[in-house]
Design a protein around this motif. Structure first.
Motif, PDB file in Angstrom:
ATOM      1  N   UNK A   1       0.825  -1.204   0.000  1.00 56.01           N
ATOM      2  CA  UNK A   1       0.000   0.000   0.000  1.00 56.01           C
ATOM      3  C   UNK A   1       0.862   1.258   0.000  1.00 56.01           C
TER       4      UNK A   1
ATOM      5  N   UNK B   1       0.861   4.022   1.600  1.00 56.46           N
ATOM      6  CA  UNK B   1       1.291   4.575   2.882  1.00 56.46           C
ATOM      7  C   UNK B   1       2.575   3.891   3.366  1.00 56.46           C
ATOM      8  N   UNK B   2       2.640   2.592   3.183  1.00 60.12           N
ATOM      9  CA  UNK B   2       3.823   1.835   3.590  1.00 60.12           C
ATOM     10  C   UNK B   2       5.047   2.274   2.776  1.00 60.12           C
TER      11      UNK B   2
ATOM     12  N   UNK C   1       5.443   5.196   1.378  1.00 57.27           N
ATOM     13  CA  UNK C   1       5.766   6.552   1.786  1.00 57.27           C
ATOM     14  C   UNK C   1       6.568   6.558   3.092  1.00 57.27           C
ATOM     15  N   UNK C   2       6.152   5.784   4.078  1.00 58.18           N
ATOM     16  CA  UNK C   2       6.842   5.766   5.369  1.00 58.18           C
ATOM     17  C   UNK C   2       8.275   5.246   5.204  1.00 58.18           C
ATOM     18  N   UNK C   3       8.432   4.189   4.413  1.00 57.53           N
ATOM     19  CA  UNK C   3       9.772   3.632   4.229  1.00 57.53           C
ATOM     20  C   UNK C   3      10.688   4.571   3.456  1.00 57.53           C
TER      21      UNK C   3
ATOM     22  N   UNK D   1      12.601  -4.350   1.188  1.00 58.02           N
ATOM     23  CA  UNK D   1      11.393  -4.127   1.991  1.00 58.02           C
ATOM     24  C   UNK D   1      10.198  -3.831   1.084  1.00 58.02           C
TER      25      UNK D   1
ATOM     26  N   UNK E   1       7.973  -7.353   0.894  1.00 56.22           N
ATOM     27  CA  UNK E   1       7.058  -7.407   2.023  1.00 56.22           C
ATOM     28  C   UNK E   1       5.641  -7.142   1.525  1.00 56.22           C
TER      29      UNK E   1
ATOM     30  N   UNK F   1       2.230  -6.062   2.881  1.00 54.94           N
ATOM     31  CA  UNK F   1       1.539  -5.574   4.064  1.00 54.94           C
ATOM     32  C   UNK F   1       0.050  -5.433   3.783  1.00 54.94           C
ATOM     33  N   UNK F   2      -0.740  -6.025   4.642  1.00 58.74           N
ATOM     34  CA  UNK F   2      -2.184  -5.781   4.562  1.00 58.74           C
ATOM     35  C   UNK F   2      -2.544  -5.010   5.823  1.00 58.74           C
ATOM     36  N   UNK F   3      -2.934  -3.793   5.642  1.00 57.82           N
ATOM     37  CA  UNK F   3      -3.186  -2.944   6.824  1.00 57.82           C
ATOM     38  C   UNK F   3      -4.664  -2.972   7.196  1.00 57.82           C
TER      39      UNK F   3
ATOM     40  N   UNK G   1      10.224   9.264  11.083  1.00 51.22           N
ATOM     41  CA  UNK G   1       8.937   8.583  10.943  1.00 51.22           C
ATOM     42  C   UNK G   1       8.024   8.903  12.133  1.00 51.22           C
TER      43      UNK G   1
ATOM     44  N   UNK H   1       6.828  12.540  11.990  1.00 48.46           N
ATOM     45  CA  UNK H   1       5.759  12.720  11.004  1.00 48.46           C
ATOM     46  C   UNK H   1       4.450  12.103  11.504  1.00 48.46           C
TER      47      UNK H   1
ATOM     48  N   UNK I   1      -1.782   3.613  11.079  1.00 46.72           N
ATOM     49  CA  UNK I   1      -1.925   2.542  12.076  1.00 46.72           C
ATOM     50  C   UNK I   1      -0.586   2.179  12.703  1.00 46.72           C
TER      51      UNK I   1
ATOM     52  N   UNK J   1       0.392  -0.687  13.386  1.00 47.15           N
ATOM     53  CA  UNK J   1       0.914  -1.870  12.688  1.00 47.15           C
ATOM     54  C   UNK J   1       1.857  -1.482  11.539  1.00 47.15           C
ATOM     55  N   UNK J   2       1.439  -0.491  10.763  1.00 43.38           N
ATOM     56  CA  UNK J   2       2.233  -0.066   9.607  1.00 43.38           C
ATOM     57  C   UNK J   2       3.551   0.563  10.053  1.00 43.38           C
TER      58      UNK J   2
ATOM     59  N   UNK K   1       5.755  -2.219  11.594  1.00 44.99           N
ATOM     60  CA  UNK K   1       6.344  -3.088  10.575  1.00 44.99           C
ATOM     61  C   UNK K   1       7.552  -2.409   9.931  1.00 44.99           C
ATOM     62  N   UNK K   2       7.392  -1.139   9.606  1.00 41.59           N
ATOM     63  CA  UNK K   2       8.497  -0.386   9.019  1.00 41.59           C
ATOM     64  C   UNK K   2       9.708  -0.374   9.951  1.00 41.59           C
TER      65      UNK K   2
ATOM     66  N   UNK L   1      11.301  -3.889  10.298  1.00 42.55           N
ATOM     67  CA  UNK L   1      12.073  -4.332   9.129  1.00 42.55           C
ATOM     68  C   UNK L   1      13.376  -3.550   9.010  1.00 42.55           C
ATOM     69  N   UNK L   2      13.318  -2.267   9.326  1.00 45.54           N
ATOM     70  CA  UNK L   2      14.518  -1.443   9.224  1.00 45.54           C
ATOM     71  C   UNK L   2      15.524  -1.806  10.326  1.00 45.54           C
TER      72      UNK L   2
END
Lengths: 203, 203
Positions: A147, A149-150, A152-154, A195, A199, A201-203, B165, B168, B177, B179-180, B183-184, B187-188
């Protein structure tokens, strides 16, 4: 011909300014120093710039522009690579990062100046450029897996890490070897790809 | 008994303040609001604090302290784990990161306030604590494999990524969430271990 001569004078003024920055603090350099060191007249300086500050901003602007071009070029190369082929990826990524760091180091004085004056935020520029490019290039591909968002965060994580490492490198006068910095950024970028591609991810 | 009662009053004042922060801006809250909402007297408030500001600083200080304790505890757990056992590592790391984020979220208002006032720099605290702990815990082990400078740069990269992160996340009112985010960060962090343990850099 006029334009060409003008370019030469402007270049001489820039080089002169860079040279002086190796010897003196920015605050202690004046227009007379710059023109004398460039073997040109003050009139020539004022033809281009109203002040030392204006010249500095022009240099910052050029740098910002060329960093954008550099990053675009390198992201373009990546389009050709299969992300699952780790050898092909490293063959492209490592030299590309290494060259970018060499470029930063060869423009060392302007970065150190930037850090000191805080007038032009190189680090934010770097972050914005990277984020724009990573998102632009990879989003279509990665969206199949993850997704937005994932992603973007990474990407934020990665670009902030790069920015912090480069900022610290600059502030410690680039003592650390390019190899060590390049290895770090390469391994971290490689990991980012892993990553984002591996990976689900289902959020 | 006196001490216990005092603690209860102080806690009531703190809770009252947190509650009010959900409804009003910090600037619009006064001591009278806080004490009325806590069903206590202004005299009780002034027994502990000279002003609303002083109370806020005390809360920031407590938070800083408890974050230090939290991180210490989690790093302590990691000492027991074999870094090459990826399942054992993830069984410890992921829940630990998840709980830390829950803790941050449950103290949401104070973090948002911190972000707004910039009086207490939570993000720097987080970075310093992480760096201190990662370096303290892993350096002896990792030094067998890698040079100290490489460890330092990678730790800086990781902690800056985490800080960005989280910053932000806070500034977007923690919409994403847990969870997201977890997870980030997991993994990092896992990647950081892999880089530090599996890469052999000769500079």
């Amino acid at each position: 011909m006029q334009d060409k001569k003008a370019d030469v004078t402007r270049e001489a003024l820039h080089s002169s300014f860079y040279e002086l920055l190796k010897e003196k603090r920015y605050e202690d350099i004046n227009v007379k120093d710059i023109t004398e060191n460039a073997f040109t007249s003050r009139a020539n300086f004022y033809y281009y710039y109203r002040s030392k500050e204006e010249m500095m901003y022009a240099l910052f602007y050029e740098l910002k522009y060329s960093i954008g071009i550099e990053i675009d070029k390198r992201v373009e190369q990546l389009r050709e690579v299969d992300v699952n082929d780790s050898e092909a990826l490293s063959a492209i990524l490592y030299p590309s990062i290494f060259r970018t760091l060499e470029y930063v180091k060869s423009n060392k004085w302007i970065f150190i100046l930037d850090k000191r004056t805080n007038d032009f935020d190189f680090i934010s520029t770097l972050r914005v450029e990277y984020e724009k490019n990573i998102t632009k290039h990879f989003s279509a591909d990665i969206k199949k897996y993850n997704n937005a968002e994932f992603i973007r965060i990474n990407t934020l994580f990665y670009t902030s890490g790069v920015a912090a490492v480069i900022a610290e490198w600059i502030s410690t006068d680039m003592q650390t070897s390019i190899k060590l910095i390049a290895t770090t950024l390469y391994l971290q970028l490689y990991n980012l790809f892993m990553i984002l591609y591996r990976t689900h991810i289902v959020d």
